[in-house]
Structures are given as C-alpha cells and as structure tokens.
Write an enzyme that holds these catalytic residues in place. Structure first.
Site, PDB file in Angstrom:
ATOM      1  N   ASP A 174      68.417  88.556  80.349  1.00 27.86           N
ATOM      2  CA  ASP A 174      68.805  87.335  81.037  1.00 27.86           C
ATOM      3  C   ASP A 174      70.320  87.258  81.094  1.00 27.86           C
ATOM      4  O   ASP A 174      70.990  87.372  80.063  1.00 27.86           O
ATOM      5  CB  ASP A 174      68.233  86.118  80.300  1.00 27.86           C
ATOM      6  CG  ASP A 174      68.180  84.897  81.195  1.00 27.86           C
ATOM      7  OD1 ASP A 174      68.226  85.051  82.437  1.00 27.86           O
ATOM      8  OD2 ASP A 174      68.085  83.776  80.668  1.00 27.86           O
ATOM      9  N   HIS A 181      76.950  76.410  85.491  1.00 25.30           N
ATOM     10  CA  HIS A 181      76.030  76.227  84.368  1.00 25.30           C
ATOM     11  C   HIS A 181      76.707  76.583  83.044  1.00 25.30           C
ATOM     12  O   HIS A 181      76.598  75.839  82.057  1.00 25.30           O
ATOM     13  CB  HIS A 181      74.780  77.085  84.563  1.00 25.30           C
ATOM     14  CG  HIS A 181      73.895  77.127  83.348  1.00 25.30           C
ATOM     15  ND1 HIS A 181      73.145  76.044  82.954  1.00 25.30           N
ATOM     16  CD2 HIS A 181      73.652  78.096  82.433  1.00 25.30           C
ATOM     17  CE1 HIS A 181      72.471  76.356  81.843  1.00 25.30           C
ATOM     18  NE2 HIS A 181      72.763  77.593  81.510  1.00 25.30           N
ATOM     19  N   GLU A 238      64.813  76.055  83.080  1.00 26.28           N
ATOM     20  CA  GLU A 238      66.022  76.627  83.673  1.00 26.28           C
ATOM     21  C   GLU A 238      65.656  77.245  85.010  1.00 26.28           C
ATOM     22  O   GLU A 238      64.775  78.110  85.083  1.00 26.28           O
ATOM     23  CB  GLU A 238      66.690  77.660  82.747  1.00 26.28           C
ATOM     24  CG  GLU A 238      67.379  77.032  81.545  1.00 26.28           C
ATOM     25  CD  GLU A 238      68.358  77.965  80.823  1.00 26.28           C
ATOM     26  OE1 GLU A 238      68.277  79.195  81.031  1.00 26.28           O
ATOM     27  OE2 GLU A 238      69.191  77.444  80.053  1.00 26.28           O
ATOM     28  N   GLU A 290      66.062  79.724  87.649  1.00 28.24           N
ATOM     29  CA  GLU A 290      66.671  81.045  87.767  1.00 28.24           C
ATOM     30  C   GLU A 290      65.975  81.861  88.847  1.00 28.24           C
ATOM     31  O   GLU A 290      64.870  81.545  89.271  1.00 28.24           O
ATOM     32  CB  GLU A 290      66.567  81.827  86.436  1.00 28.24           C
ATOM     33  CG  GLU A 290      67.196  81.120  85.248  1.00 28.24           C
ATOM     34  CD  GLU A 290      67.467  82.052  84.071  1.00 28.24           C
ATOM     35  OE1 GLU A 290      67.435  83.286  84.258  1.00 28.24           O
ATOM     36  OE2 GLU A 290      67.718  81.529  82.974  1.00 28.24           O
ATOM     37  N   ASP A 294      63.097  79.805  83.008  1.00 27.63           N
ATOM     38  CA  ASP A 294      63.431  80.222  81.643  1.00 27.63           C
ATOM     39  C   ASP A 294      63.339  78.982  80.733  1.00 27.63           C
ATOM     40  O   ASP A 294      64.343  78.417  80.311  1.00 27.63           O
ATOM     41  CB  ASP A 294      64.850  80.797  81.649  1.00 27.63           C
ATOM     42  CG  ASP A 294      65.319  81.228  80.270  1.00 27.63           C
ATOM     43  OD1 ASP A 294      64.470  81.521  79.415  1.00 27.63           O
ATOM     44  OD2 ASP A 294      66.549  81.261  80.066  1.00 27.63           O
ATOM     45  N   ARG A 332      65.792  73.099  73.642  1.00 27.98           N
ATOM     46  CA  ARG A 332      67.231  72.961  73.380  1.00 27.98           C
ATOM     47  C   ARG A 332      67.549  72.660  71.923  1.00 27.98           C
ATOM     48  O   ARG A 332      68.603  73.068  71.432  1.00 27.98           O
ATOM     49  CB  ARG A 332      67.809  71.850  74.252  1.00 27.98           C
ATOM     50  CG  ARG A 332      67.686  72.101  75.737  1.00 27.98           C
ATOM     51  CD  ARG A 332      68.416  73.363  76.172  1.00 27.98           C
ATOM     52  NE  ARG A 332      68.265  73.572  77.607  1.00 27.98           N
ATOM     53  CZ  ARG A 332      68.660  74.675  78.228  1.00 27.98           C
ATOM     54  NH1 ARG A 332      69.189  75.680  77.553  1.00 27.98           N
ATOM     55  NH2 ARG A 332      68.488  74.804  79.525  1.00 27.98           N
ATOM     56  N   GLN A 362      67.075  75.941  70.038  1.00 30.21           N
ATOM     57  CA  GLN A 362      68.168  76.825  70.464  1.00 30.21           C
ATOM     58  C   GLN A 362      69.509  76.447  69.835  1.00 30.21           C
ATOM     59  O   GLN A 362      70.240  77.307  69.330  1.00 30.21           O
ATOM     60  CB  GLN A 362      68.267  76.778  71.999  1.00 30.21           C
ATOM     61  CG  GLN A 362      69.346  77.676  72.595  1.00 30.21           C
ATOM     62  CD  GLN A 362      69.525  77.449  74.107  1.00 30.21           C
ATOM     63  OE1 GLN A 362      68.755  76.726  74.740  1.00 30.21           O
ATOM     64  NE2 GLN A 362      70.545  78.058  74.676  1.00 30.21           N
ATOM     65  N   LYS A 396      63.758  80.257  73.324  1.00 31.38           N
ATOM     66  CA  LYS A 396      63.449  80.796  74.647  1.00 31.38           C
ATOM     67  C   LYS A 396      62.160  81.616  74.673  1.00 31.38           C
ATOM     68  O   LYS A 396      61.466  81.623  75.694  1.00 31.38           O
ATOM     69  CB  LYS A 396      64.583  81.744  75.090  1.00 31.38           C
ATOM     70  CG  LYS A 396      65.960  81.121  75.152  1.00 31.38           C
ATOM     71  CD  LYS A 396      66.202  80.464  76.492  1.00 31.38           C
ATOM     72  CE  LYS A 396      67.674  80.126  76.679  1.00 31.38           C
ATOM     73  NZ  LYS A 396      67.917  79.540  78.012  1.00 31.38           N
ATOM     74  N   THR A 439      58.307  82.483  79.519  1.00 32.35           N
ATOM     75  CA  THR A 439      59.181  82.561  80.687  1.00 32.35           C
ATOM     76  C   THR A 439      58.261  82.778  81.882  1.00 32.35           C
ATOM     77  O   THR A 439      57.431  83.686  81.851  1.00 32.35           O
ATOM     78  CB  THR A 439      60.164  83.747  80.558  1.00 32.35           C
ATOM     79  OG1 THR A 439      60.856  83.644  79.307  1.00 32.35           O
ATOM     80  CG2 THR A 439      61.161  83.778  81.695  1.00 32.35           C
ATOM     81  N   GLU A 456      71.460  69.654  81.829  1.00 37.81           N
ATOM     82  CA  GLU A 456      72.618  69.281  82.632  1.00 37.81           C
ATOM     83  C   GLU A 456      72.342  68.008  83.441  1.00 37.81           C
ATOM     84  O   GLU A 456      73.191  67.138  83.544  1.00 37.81           O
ATOM     85  CB  GLU A 456      72.989  70.424  83.581  1.00 37.81           C
ATOM     86  CG  GLU A 456      73.490  71.674  82.874  1.00 37.81           C
ATOM     87  CD  GLU A 456      73.459  72.900  83.774  1.00 37.81           C
ATOM     88  OE1 GLU A 456      72.413  73.596  83.779  1.00 37.81           O
ATOM     89  OE2 GLU A 456      74.445  73.154  84.483  1.00 37.81           O
TER      90      GLU A 456
END
Lengths: 418, 418
Positions: free
Chosen positions: B127, B134, B200, B202, B234, B238, B241, B254, B258, B365
C-alpha cells in the site's frame, strides 16, 4: 542411535528430524525430505515404498510436493506422528529401512549431493520486533534515548508486514540494493548503492494450520498452529531504511531479500528446550497471557567471512530466550483482530539481541551505528557489510547430551547493479 | 455498438472489457469472464468453442483458471489482443457470437445470476501513501502540523507492505476488529472492539508480469508490467492503528480486511483518460522521472448507507488525478532495490483525498478525527462506521461520450466477536 552415522556435535541427530525441500541432479523435481547427520532422507521415496501408509493419507502425493505446505496443512497430530515414525524408521534397532539396501540406495543421499529449496510457499511474511534489547538499541540510534522504546512496546508484540516474494533459502547470493538515501543528514537524498548494509539475526516460525478471517487463534491454541522454526537473516540497508521508514515503517530497506535456513525444526523437537522467558512487566492483557514456559533456549551465532579474509569470525553470540514476546503471543496478537493466517505464513522474531555488547544481533548495534569497528580474525575490521562478504547464522539447543540444531543460514553480498 | 444492450451510463460499455472471476450455480468452478452492461461473458466457454485459438495458446486452460494470474502472466501484447478480440466478438456488426444462440445461451449470463470472486491470487500486497492531501491531513492529526508531511514524502512514493491473506472481493462482510487501543490518550491500553472504524478510498493496480530478484523495473518499462486497476477500500481501525503504528507502521489496524472491486479494468481501457498529474517539486530523481502524462482522470465516490437508514449518501467526491505519485513511479520505486514483483501482486495507491473538504478519502479526514459530524441523508450523522453500516466505493471515467467504470466496491461492517 540411528543406523546412519551422526557425529556427536551434529545439529541433525535423531532427536531432531527436521523437514525441508530437496532436489538431486538425477531427479530435479523438488520434494520433501528430512536430514540426519550429513545425509538427507527422501520422504517421497519412502512414501512410494508404502512406509507412511499408516500415518499420512496419500503420503506419496504429500511428500512429492515442491513445498511443505500440503504436509503442514494436515495438522499437528500428523506432524507429530510422522516425525516419530521417521525416528523409528531411522533407529538402529529397526530393520525395515536399515536392512533394505535397495531402498536406502534410492532414498538416502549425502548432503553434498543435494540442493535445498525454500521449504514453504510463503503466503504472507510478518516480522516482529520482539527483543527488548534490540528495540532499545535501535531506538536510541534512530530516535534518541528519550524516544527509544515506544509506549506501546511493553504492551504488545510490535510487528509489521514484510515482503514474501524475496524470501530466499540459505545459500542464495543477494545483490547490494540501490536506492534513495541521505548521505549527509538533512541534505537532499541521493540514488546509489546502500552504504550501510547490515544483517539481522532472527528466528522465524512457520504457520502450519491457519484460521478463517474473523476467527482469532487464542493464546492457548497458538502452539498447535505452529509447525516449526528456521533461522532468518533479515538483511537491512540501514541508510535506505532510515530515510524511508517514517511514518509507515521499513520497506525498500528490507525487501531486497530475506534468507531462511533450509531445514524446518519442529516444535516437537524443540519442546525439551522450553524455558521461562523474560518477566513481562506490565502484565500482558488477558488475550496475551500465558501460564506455561514458552521461551526456547536456543544458542545463536553470527559468523562473518570478509571478502578479503579466509575464515569466518563469530561476531555475536545470542540466544532466543532473550526474546521478550513468545511465538505464541506473537500469533495470538497477529490474529486478535481476525486477521487470517494461512499454511506457510512466516513470522520472524525480529533481531534477537542479548543484554551484552557481544550478544547484539545486528552490525548496526555491534558497531554502534558505525561509531566503532567490529574486529574480525586476520586483523580485518567491519562496520557494515562489504561486497562479497559472506555471513552464516547458526543456532542449536543442547541439554542432557541431546543436541538439536538448525544447520546454517548462509548468504553472500554481491555487488550492486551499475 | 454491442449486440448486448448497455445503458448509456453503464460502467461496462464495449470500451471497457474488464476481466474478473465468476461462478454460477450451475457451474460453481470459478473461471475467467468479462462484463458488458449488466451481463457477464464466460470466456472459458468462448475459449472452448475455439474463439480465442488465434490469440491465446491453450485459451481453454487459461480461462478456466480460478484467478487471472495465468492470463496476466502472458504479458501485455496478449492482454491487448485479447481485449480487442472480445470487443470485436461483442460488436453489433460481428456475426460470430451474435448469431450463435446456442453459444450465447451457454456463455452469457445476467449479472444477477453470477457470483464474483477475488480476481487474482495475490502474492504480496503493498500500500502506498501517494496523495499529498491525505498524507498532510493524517499527518496533522497523528503528529501535529509541524511533523505532518515527513521530509522524505516529496522525494519518494512512501509505501509499506500490507496483508495479502485478508484481501477480499466486493460484497464480503467484515467483522469489526477487536484489539488493543488506548481509549484515553496516555492511559494504559484496553482490549475491545475498535471504536474508530474507518474506510479509505483507494485504487490499486495489479502487477501482470513481474521481475526477477535483483532486476529492477525501470520507469520507462513500468507501464508494460501493469495489467489493470481496481477500486480498493483499505478499512482502518484508527484507534488500534494510532496505538500500534510506531515505529514500524500500521499492522492490526489494517490487516483485518481490505476490499477490492471484482472487475479489473485494463490499462488499455484507461489510456484515453490519461492526464498530467500534479507538478512534482522537487523534481524526482532520475529513476522516478517521467516525461509523459501518467495520471488518470477517474472520478471517485464514497457512498455510505447507515444501519438505521434506507439509502446511500455520497460522503466524498474525489479523483485519482490528485494522486501525487503515479502508478509507474510506484512500481519503479518498489523495484529499484531489486525487490521482485510477481504476477498478481496488488499495489494500493493510498487514500485519494482531493484539495477540498468534500473530497477527503476517509472518515478520519471528513470528520476531522471525530471533531465534527458527517451529514447523511434522512438526518443521520456519522463520525466513524457503526455495525451494519454499508459502504460503496465507485469510480468511472468519462470523455467524448465514452464511459469506462469500475462498478462498485461494497462492504458491510458486521458486529465484533464477543
């Protein structure tokens, strides 16, 4: 004890019986074998002769595979029964194989006549960071004394994903990597060959049976999922790593190659060498709590033969028992979120450094980031690896006259691409 | 243009011709197919009928595989020729397939009657972190404004290894992960279900043909190694992480899952949508320097259906063209140290955030780390994902009346294990 001669200091006594993948010039198809002393025993040939018919369904199919994965997927009771059966077949007082000269001729080869291959088809490779001494040493050098050990370190086995494609078997040469690194700290990066190429002394376990996505492996069950252990050299380009690793971890500083030893020593063979690991303070959360000994007393060495020298020098003596987080804890942690492990997955311990300077598991630590020379025989010194240097990692257990070892994990650094 | 009806707003016009893996209730063996409009075309059946005999040697074997790997390993000239040939076979003025009702009956199914599978056997999954917006946003939240963008970020495409085993195809439910996280910053960690579960947005490319260990793929050659592109979610816990990721990067935050979309859109289909990417300052080192357009104008959306709601709300509109580092640069960087790529390797872009608040590619975000609500339809709000929330990522290109899209990348969050 075996009818095949094994020297007293052999890593591969009848108490070991590791598994690996071999080929021969007469039969270049990779297949499953064990090793005893300086001979290998081709299990596909024994299976063809019907010697595993009571133990493994379709033994011939299983032992004709080019990796251990199918065998490992059969589960711990089969691994245990197979190893015991091989011990019996190889013992001096068991005539089945001993007295069958034709079968011996076809199944047993001197180690000098075979080629070893990567023992497993590795789906995912994870590397932990489970030695407190190593994490502290590297932390001081990369981030300073105050930020050396991160707050999470004593609460969980820190780990990260590595690159499976570039895991190679002992004996494979690896080119010095090119890449982006800052030669003078604070200046713009340059492209070129790594100037700080290093080893990492590690051991790694192979997952024998995995788990479904969403279904963790508990700490109590972890040991039944682990097939065996190999030596591992996690080659590291320190300059590339130092520049790239923030904030998402090591990448090109590591993934140019990782070397594992050829013979997988089973957990059954290692069981006599179980010892208590380091005291864990703070006490781990319940999902990581163990109540039996789960560390292993395995002597480890790094030996280096410099390009301009004629012999290997031992540059470090360490021991797996220094590892703070056990293999069981690593596996339970890895899956606590539901992450699925598959047969053949490889989990490295992280560099195994001991408490004293002569037990550090990397040249980064031994030379203290290049501040001092590592003394080799013949008056030669090193801070990091030079082209055509060769390195051997070794590991063995010894107790009550029984020796079980790992053979060697050998690598040679070839010059970088121009 | 095709004899199979495709609506004007379909992602799967005859200009697309993606590749994927399907099964049907009548034939549960996964095999290779393409999609046009709301139908899929079973390529194994067309191959059996001899329709690829001029293009692919052993087409029947290649298209009967349960993954695209064998097809991808054949190389770009074969990918290109195959797609063109399928376009011809499906066109309204070509009678071969159009007038063969028996073959149509056996090879073409409505999308509602098939099941899709993971398109590739993924050896390694990497990744990247290639959106400047970002990386800056997350950097501010995780490390503060001063350390937001690390010094290396504008010099190289930062990337890290992810977990291949837990990559799943669109439509797969994923349990909320349990794990270790600090609920109150600075206090001891607790075990429990993630309280800050996120997506996420992606895209990811699939490596079609790889390279040998030690032999980098040059920036000029990179495009010939890339087979195609999928949407990727993804999923990120949080809180897990944030606690675990120092110093070696994201791991359990993570690797619980996925999700990728089912249909791989080829680079040939995307070529009309090439545009210049962001200006790169400083100028990349030579091994990363490109002199042609290598960004893609692909519209992206995140759609969220909350458990208590009845419909999806669009919570973000972004575009792949915002990505700072191109796919070609990612691949050249990944291999510059000799790291070997294999057919089927998956490389994610990293979260694709645009410059404005409504184009951010994660709930972290969009809610600015939980400081504000994300407004959904029906008066519902979210900061992070709740149990039974469903999410769809969508992506499409449009130019001169031609539309090429990716379908959907769907996932549902299931409650955590007790």
């Amino acid at each position: 004890m075996s009818f095949i001669e094994t020297k007293a200091d052999s890593d591969f006594s009848i108490h070991n019986i590791p598994f690996g993948i071999i080929s021969t010039s007469q039969n270049p198809a990779p297949r499953v074998a064990t090793r005893i002393g300086d001979h290998v025993v081709d299990l596909s040939v024994l299976a063809q002769a019907g010697l595993f018919s009571q133990i493994v369904a379709d033994a011939q199919g299983v032992f004709s595979q080019p990796s251990l994965n199918l065998f490992m997927s059969l589960g711990k009771p089969i691994w245990t029964a197979t190893r015991k059966h091989i011990q019996k077949l190889l013992s001096a007082d068991e005539p089945t194989l001993r007295d069958n000269q034709d079968l011996i001729q076809r199944a047993i080869f001197p180690i000098s006549s075979i080629k070893t291959h990567l023992p497993a088809n590795i789906g995912d490779y994870t590397d932990f960071y489970a030695s407190k001494e190593h994490a502290t040493n590297v932390g001081i050098m990369f981030r300073g004394k105050e930020n050396a050990l991160m707050p999470n370190w004593t609460h969980l086995p820190v780990g990260y994903h590595g690159r499976a494609s570039s895991v190679v078997v002992s004996g494979t040469g690896l080119k010095r990597p090119n890449g982006q690194r800052t030669v003078v700290k604070g200046e713009a990066p340059q492209y070129g060959p790594s100037l700080r190429l290093d080893c990492e002394l590690e051991m790694a376990f192979l997952v024998g049976t995995g788990n479904d996505l969403g279904e963790p492996i508990t700490i109590q069950n972890a040991k039944n999922h682990i097939f065996g252990v190999v030596l591992m050299n996690d080659w590291s380009a320190r300059d590339i790593q130092a520049w790239e690793y923030v904030p998402l971890g090591p990448f090109l500083g590591k993934n140019f190659g990782t070397t594992v030893s050829a013979w997988v020593v089973t957990m059954d063979a290692l069981e006599p060498f179980l010892v208590d690991g380091p005291v864990q303070d703070p006490k781990p959360l319940e999902y990581l709590a163990e109540n039996t000994a789960s560390a292993y007393d395995i002597n480890l060495e790094i030996k280096l033969k410099p390009a301009e020298g004629t012999k290997y020098s031992v540059i470090s003596r360490s021991n797996l028992k220094y590892m703070y987080w056990s293999f069981n804890q690593q596996l339970a942690h890895h899956t606590v979120n539901g992450c699925n492990m598959r047969t053949g997955d490889l989990c490295g311990s992280g560099t195994i450094s001991g408490p004293t300077e002569d037990s550090f598991g990397s040249m980064l630590e031994l030379s203290w980031s290049g501040a001092k020379d590592i003394q080799l025989e013949e008056g030669i010194t090193r801070k990091f690896l030079q082209d055509n240097d060769e390195m051997i990692l070794a590991g063995w257990c010894e107790k009550d006259g029984v020796r079980v070892g790992f053979g060697e994990c050998h690598g040679k650094i070839l010059p970088a691409n121009k």
